[in-house]
Design an enzyme around this catalytic site. Structure first.
Site, short mmCIF file in Angstrom:
data_model
loop_
_atom_site.label_atom_id
_atom_site.label_comp_id
_atom_site.label_asym_id
_atom_site.label_seq_id
_atom_site.Cartn_x
_atom_site.Cartn_y
_atom_site.Cartn_z
N ASP A 219 -26.46 -27.37 -92.85
CA ASP A 219 -26.47 -28.04 -91.55
C ASP A 219 -25.53 -29.24 -91.65
O ASP A 219 -25.80 -30.21 -92.37
CB ASP A 219 -27.90 -28.50 -91.23
CG ASP A 219 -27.98 -29.29 -89.93
OD1 ASP A 219 -26.93 -29.48 -89.28
OD2 ASP A 219 -29.10 -29.71 -89.57
N TYR B 178 -20.77 -32.83 -73.97
CA TYR B 178 -19.79 -32.04 -74.71
C TYR B 178 -18.40 -32.64 -74.55
O TYR B 178 -17.65 -32.79 -75.52
CB TYR B 178 -19.83 -30.60 -74.19
CG TYR B 178 -18.88 -29.65 -74.90
CD1 TYR B 178 -19.24 -29.07 -76.11
CD2 TYR B 178 -17.66 -29.31 -74.33
CE1 TYR B 178 -18.39 -28.18 -76.75
CE2 TYR B 178 -16.80 -28.43 -74.96
CZ TYR B 178 -17.17 -27.88 -76.17
OH TYR B 178 -16.32 -27.00 -76.80
N LYS C 106 -16.20 -34.20 -77.68
CA LYS C 106 -14.90 -33.64 -78.07
C LYS C 106 -13.79 -34.67 -77.91
O LYS C 106 -12.83 -34.68 -78.69
CB LYS C 106 -14.61 -32.39 -77.23
CG LYS C 106 -15.48 -31.19 -77.58
CD LYS C 106 -15.35 -30.80 -79.04
CE LYS C 106 -16.06 -29.50 -79.35
NZ LYS C 106 -15.97 -29.14 -80.81
#
Length: 442
Positions: free
Chosen positions: A254, A348, A352
């Site tokens: 992970d 998101y 990014k």
């Protein structure tokens, strides 16, 4: 002296080395070029000259060969170079074909040597690397037989450039159900070969599916040893089994957990050695519309951790060995959503965009240490998962937004990654490459 320094060590400065050996700097440079030509040394722009990381018997063989050749005339060395490069190009093509899933790509070998004696490196053991005159190329022929060999003109030394179905024309993509442009046939790998990647070590996080999985295949085809990271052991094993035996290992971890990332580093370095190329592609969250008033704090933290925090943890953990050796290429993964407003999730998009900012900051910090950091920002990429979920009518609408007339493939991103990993991009850092089919033109 080279045996004393050991593999990966940096050679002393030319002035100091010439004094220690009692030779002129001109004579020293001739010897260094000879050793570089036989893959004993590697010259890195702005960083110095290093002893290549070879197996002990490989280093001994290369040293013996270089010493034997030091007594030959320049005409004889040219003949040796031609013979080695002819064999090396065939071997590079054979290895590339062997690394592909069927149906394999057919290769042609094109002899385009100049006839004058060369004063640069002799042909490297693995692929053509001479400095003067057009290089010998192994050209992948895609689709039907392609007639003539590679198009004329000088190219990046050592690269194997792709052919097309019709060499000077545009290879048309087939049409997938719903009328959208389809991907290349399963198993074909298009792109150039970068011989400097041969034998190096790469880690691809998020390498068990989609873009990461294709990146593993492309880097393994370059002759690299690749560590495949993911969370699903079965998916990791499937990816490892797609490349030739011995080219890849699987490491489940992970990447949002510092202890798990540290354990992954120990496993990779113990089994493969220090990482030369770090493709930090693990991510998560959704590109689907999710405005801020519908985004919970839990959604925000989970998405930012999966995309931005995980990138930070992986780079920070693997960076020390790159700093120590004065080399390394790090490639991060962003998205078109970070470049221009889209209907994507707010978390998101922010995560990014953070990856792009992190990439630029690290490029600035790590450049003096010889470590390059670049970013790829794909638009819509037709992974198997997306292809299953995307309705045909939506795919047609997205397709119309891309001037190149097709949707992206994982291979498009993987080929850019291989370029950024290689010495062909040795003067690029802090760059974001939009693999977007023309949808975003900054």
């Amino acid at each position: 002296m080279i045996r004393e320094l050991g593999e990966g060590a940096r050679m002393p400065p030319e002035r100091e080395l010439a004094e220690r050996l009692g030779v002129s700097r001109g004579a020293l440079r001739d010897r260094l070029r000879l050793l570089e030509g036989f893959c004993v040394l590697s010259r890195r722009q702005g960083s110095g000259t290093y002893v290549r990381r070879l197996a002990p018997e490989g280093l001994e063989f290369a040293l013996d060969l270089a010493l034997s050749a030091s007594h030959l005339s320049i005409e004889s060395l040219h003949s040796v170079r031609v013979a080695l490069e002819r064999q090396a190009a065939r071997e590079a093509a054979r290895r590339a074909v062997a690394a592909l899933r069927p149906p394999a790509v057919q290769y042609k070998i094109c002899s385009t040597f100049d006839s004058s004696p060369a004063h640069g490196s002799i042909g490297a053991v693995i692929a053509a690397r001479h400095r003067e005159g057009p290089a010998r190329r192994a050209v992948p022929v895609l689709g039907r037989a392609a007639g003539a060999c590679s198009r004329g003109g000088d190219r990046t030394p050592g690269a194997v450039w792709p052919g097309r179905g019709v060499h000077h024309g545009r290879r048309r993509q087939g049409r997938a159900p719903g009328g959208m442009s389809g991907a290349a046939p399963t198993g074909t790998v298009e792109g150039m070969m970068f011989p400097d990647l041969q034998g190096k070590v790469a880690l691809v996080t998020g390498g068990s599916g989609g873009i990461g999985r294709e990146t593993v295949r492309v880097l393994a085809a370059q002759g690299m040893r690749v560590a495949v990271n993911g969370r699903d052991p079965a998916a990791i094993e499937a990816t490892v089994n797609e490349v030739p035996e011995g080219r890849a290992i699987g490491v489940a971890a992970d990447t949002t957990d510092q202890a798990a990332v540290e354990s992954m580093r120990e496993q990779v370095e113990r089994r493969l050695g220090p990482v030369d190329v770090l493709a930090v592609f693990a991510g998560g969250g959704t590109g689907r519309p999710q405005p801020i008033d519908q985004t919970s704090a839990e959604d925000w933290h989970a998405t930012v951790d999966a995309n931005l925090t995980s990138t930070f943890l992986v780079i920070r953990t693997f960076l020390p060995s790159m700093r120590e050796r004065g080399q390394g290429s790090i490639i991060t993964m962003s998205s078109l959503a970070a470049r221009t407003p889209t209907p994507a999730s707010v978390a998101y998009t922010a995560a990014k965009a953070g990856v792009i900012a992190l990439t630029k900051q690290l490029a600035y910090e790590l450049g003096p240490a010889g470590v390059r950091v670049n970013n790829v920002a794909p638009s819509t990429i037709m992974t198997e998962r997306l292809e299953r979920r995307m309705p045909p009518e939506f795919a047609e609408r997205v397709l119309a937004e891309h001037p190149l007339g097709r949707l992206g493939r994982p291979l498009d991103v993987a080929n850019v990654t291989a370029f950024l990993a290689s010495d062909a991009s040795s003067w690029l850092t802090g760059l974001t490459i939009d693999v977007a089919g023309g949808k975003w033109m900054p």
